[in-house]
Write a protein that holds these residues in place. Structure first.
Motif, PDB file in Angstrom:
ATOM      1  N   TYR A  81      64.752  -0.897  64.180  1.00 24.70           N
ATOM      2  CA  TYR A  81      63.964   0.199  65.175  1.00 24.70           C
ATOM      3  C   TYR A  81      63.537   1.408  64.294  1.00 24.70           C
ATOM      4  CZ  TYR A  81      68.677   1.986  64.627  1.00 24.70           C
ATOM      5  OH  TYR A  81      70.121   2.507  63.792  1.00 24.70           O
ATOM      6  N   ARG A  82      62.768   1.948  65.031  1.00 26.21           N
ATOM      7  CA  ARG A  82      62.317   3.205  64.357  1.00 26.21           C
ATOM      8  C   ARG A  82      63.346   4.298  64.273  1.00 26.21           C
ATOM      9  NH1 ARG A  82      57.649   4.362  68.636  1.00 26.21           N
ATOM     10  NH2 ARG A  82      58.920   3.185  69.852  1.00 26.21           N
ATOM     11  N   LEU A  83      63.271   5.137  63.320  1.00 26.69           N
ATOM     12  CA  LEU A  83      64.292   6.182  62.892  1.00 26.69           C
ATOM     13  C   LEU A  83      63.745   7.593  63.225  1.00 26.69           C
ATOM     14  CD1 LEU A  83      65.521   4.729  59.486  1.00 26.69           C
ATOM     15  CD2 LEU A  83      66.509   4.330  61.721  1.00 26.69           C
ATOM     16  N   ALA A  84      64.756   8.359  63.478  1.00 24.62           N
ATOM     17  CA  ALA A  84      64.549   9.861  63.548  1.00 24.62           C
ATOM     18  C   ALA A  84      64.510  10.587  62.059  1.00 24.62           C
ATOM     19  CB  ALA A  84      65.570  10.714  64.571  1.00 24.62           C
ATOM     20  N   PRO A  85      64.283  11.645  62.024  1.00 20.09           N
ATOM     21  CA  PRO A  85      63.352  12.539  63.025  1.00 20.09           C
ATOM     22  C   PRO A  85      61.893  12.307  63.336  1.00 20.09           C
ATOM     23  CG  PRO A  85      63.550  13.628  60.706  1.00 20.09           C
ATOM     24  CD  PRO A  85      64.263  12.392  60.678  1.00 20.09           C
ATOM     25  N   GLU A  86      61.555  11.522  62.470  1.00 19.03           N
ATOM     26  CA  GLU A  86      59.812  10.997  62.821  1.00 19.03           C
ATOM     27  C   GLU A  86      59.647  10.370  63.932  1.00 19.03           C
ATOM     28  OE1 GLU A  86      61.077  10.028  58.320  1.00 19.03           O
ATOM     29  OE2 GLU A  86      62.081  10.021  60.102  1.00 19.03           O
ATOM     30  N   PHE A 106      64.560  10.286  69.945  1.00 16.74           N
ATOM     31  CA  PHE A 106      64.648   9.597  71.262  1.00 16.74           C
ATOM     32  C   PHE A 106      63.312   9.938  72.228  1.00 16.74           C
ATOM     33  CE2 PHE A 106      65.674  10.251  76.015  1.00 16.74           C
ATOM     34  CZ  PHE A 106      66.543   8.983  76.019  1.00 16.74           C
ATOM     35  N   PRO A 107      62.959   8.545  72.741  1.00 18.38           N
ATOM     36  CA  PRO A 107      63.551   7.267  73.076  1.00 18.38           C
ATOM     37  C   PRO A 107      63.178   6.309  72.536  1.00 18.38           C
ATOM     38  CG  PRO A 107      62.035   7.781  74.717  1.00 18.38           C
ATOM     39  CD  PRO A 107      61.808   8.939  73.931  1.00 18.38           C
ATOM     40  N   ALA A 108      62.581   6.599  71.080  1.00 15.47           N
ATOM     41  CA  ALA A 108      62.062   5.566  70.373  1.00 15.47           C
ATOM     42  C   ALA A 108      62.997   4.315  69.813  1.00 15.47           C
ATOM     43  CB  ALA A 108      61.110   6.027  69.008  1.00 15.47           C
TER      44      ALA A 108
END
Length: 324
Positions: free
Chosen positions: A122-127, A130-132
């Motif tokens: 799954y895609r990661l923060a902070p790039e 939520f809700p990615a």
């Protein structure tokens, strides 16, 4: 913190080896991710792949308007017929982690539980806040259900699971899946899940200086994922499952947490709330265990005890006709 007094003595030597490595660099998350990926790939070369597990990397359609989501399929090479399935969600505080880090665990679960495992990158923060992440996980789960025949899956026996932030995403995904009503789930595996952005429990105070995922790391992880909303009144339960007011109708759960980590209180509270809502739940608290003890000290008695319980719980859920 005097770790020699707080933690199980058997868990200390592996912990000291981990602490000898460079710490998490919040100012260079891309670099930290790349270093972690290279280290994991090197580690995998030292372990032979299971001869009874077939691996396949795929790209599946992401949420509407989002890029494709990488997934890795693990299936038994000697077992035929529709299999139960587990969507596995890696950890990493919502900011780190990749599809490689739980490769050995996924292979083990295929062999031990006799199921098909789909690991989602799954895609990661902070790039990608939520809700990615949870939407990527939902897309992967829906893809499993809609492509069950192609994948050799029994769509009536689907489970989800993950550790740390992956456990938090698992709990949030269970809520989201219940509310959308498109995919039936029969089990959720919550391994020391990261559930509550409010940072208001006693265990976050007691273990604030923990050497593995301390209070400041936790705050930074939630801020990366939720931005300025973190800790405030308007956080969705699909982001932080502890925020959910109604836990009725969720799939049965297995919850495990260390007794000496910041997630202790929020995980125990969530398990109790599941039980109060009529959800079958098994809660295990491991004495004198720090966060992620099972991965850091896999040969320890506590890690072996946990792994046996985890595998047994999955077998019982995915193969109910066998009685576990």
């Amino acid at each position: 913190m005097d770790i020699a007094r707080v933690y199980d003595p058997e868990l200390l030597p592996p912990l000291e080896m981990v602490l000898a490595q460079p710490p998490l660099n919040w100012d260079d998350l891309p670099g930290t991710r790349q270093q972690g990926l290279e280290l994991q790939r090197q580690l995998l070369t030292t372990f032979p792949a299971s001869p009874t597990v077939h691996k396949e990397d795929r790209q599946m359609p992401g949420p509407a308007g989002a890029p494709d989501v990488p997934v890795r399929l693990y299936r038994p090479s000697q077992v035929h017929g529709p299999l139960p399935g587990l969507l596995w969600i890696h950890g990493g505080g919502y900011v780190l982690g990749n599809i490689e880090q739980d490769d050995l665990l996924a292979q083990h679960l295929v062999d031990s539980v006799e199921c098909l495992v789909v690991s989602v990158d799954y895609r990661l923060a902070p790039e990608h806040p939520f809700p990615a992440a949870v939407e990527d996980c939902y897309a992967a789960l829906k893809w499993m259900a809609t492509h069950a025949d192609e994948l050799g899956l029994d769509r009536t026996r689907l489970a989800i699971g993950g550790a740390s932030a992956g456990g938090g995403l698992t709990a949030a995904l269970a809520l989201l899946t219940r509310d959308r009503g498109e995919v039936p789930l029969i089990f959720q595996l919550l391994i020391y899940p990261m559930l509550d952005d409010r940072d208001a429990t006693r265990s976050t105070e007691i273990f604030a200086e923990a050497p593995i995922w301390n209070r400041e790391d936790n705050r930074r992880g939630w801020r990366a994922y939720l931005g300025e909303a973190a800790g405030g009144p308007n956080v969705s339960p699909y982001a932080a499952a502890a925020r959910a007011e109604d836990l009725r109708g969720l799939p049965p759960a297995f919850v495990a947490v260390g007794a000496a980590e910041i997630f202790l209180d929020e995980d125990v509270d969530y398990a109790l709330r599941l039980a109060h809502a009529g959800v079958p739940v098994e809660l295990q608290v491991y004495p004198r265990a720090y966060h992620a003890w099972d991965g850091i000290a896999p040969a320890s008695r506590l890690a072996q005890q946990f792994a046996a319980s985890r595998d047994r719980a999955l077998r019982e859920a995915l193969h109910p006709q066998r009685g576990g």
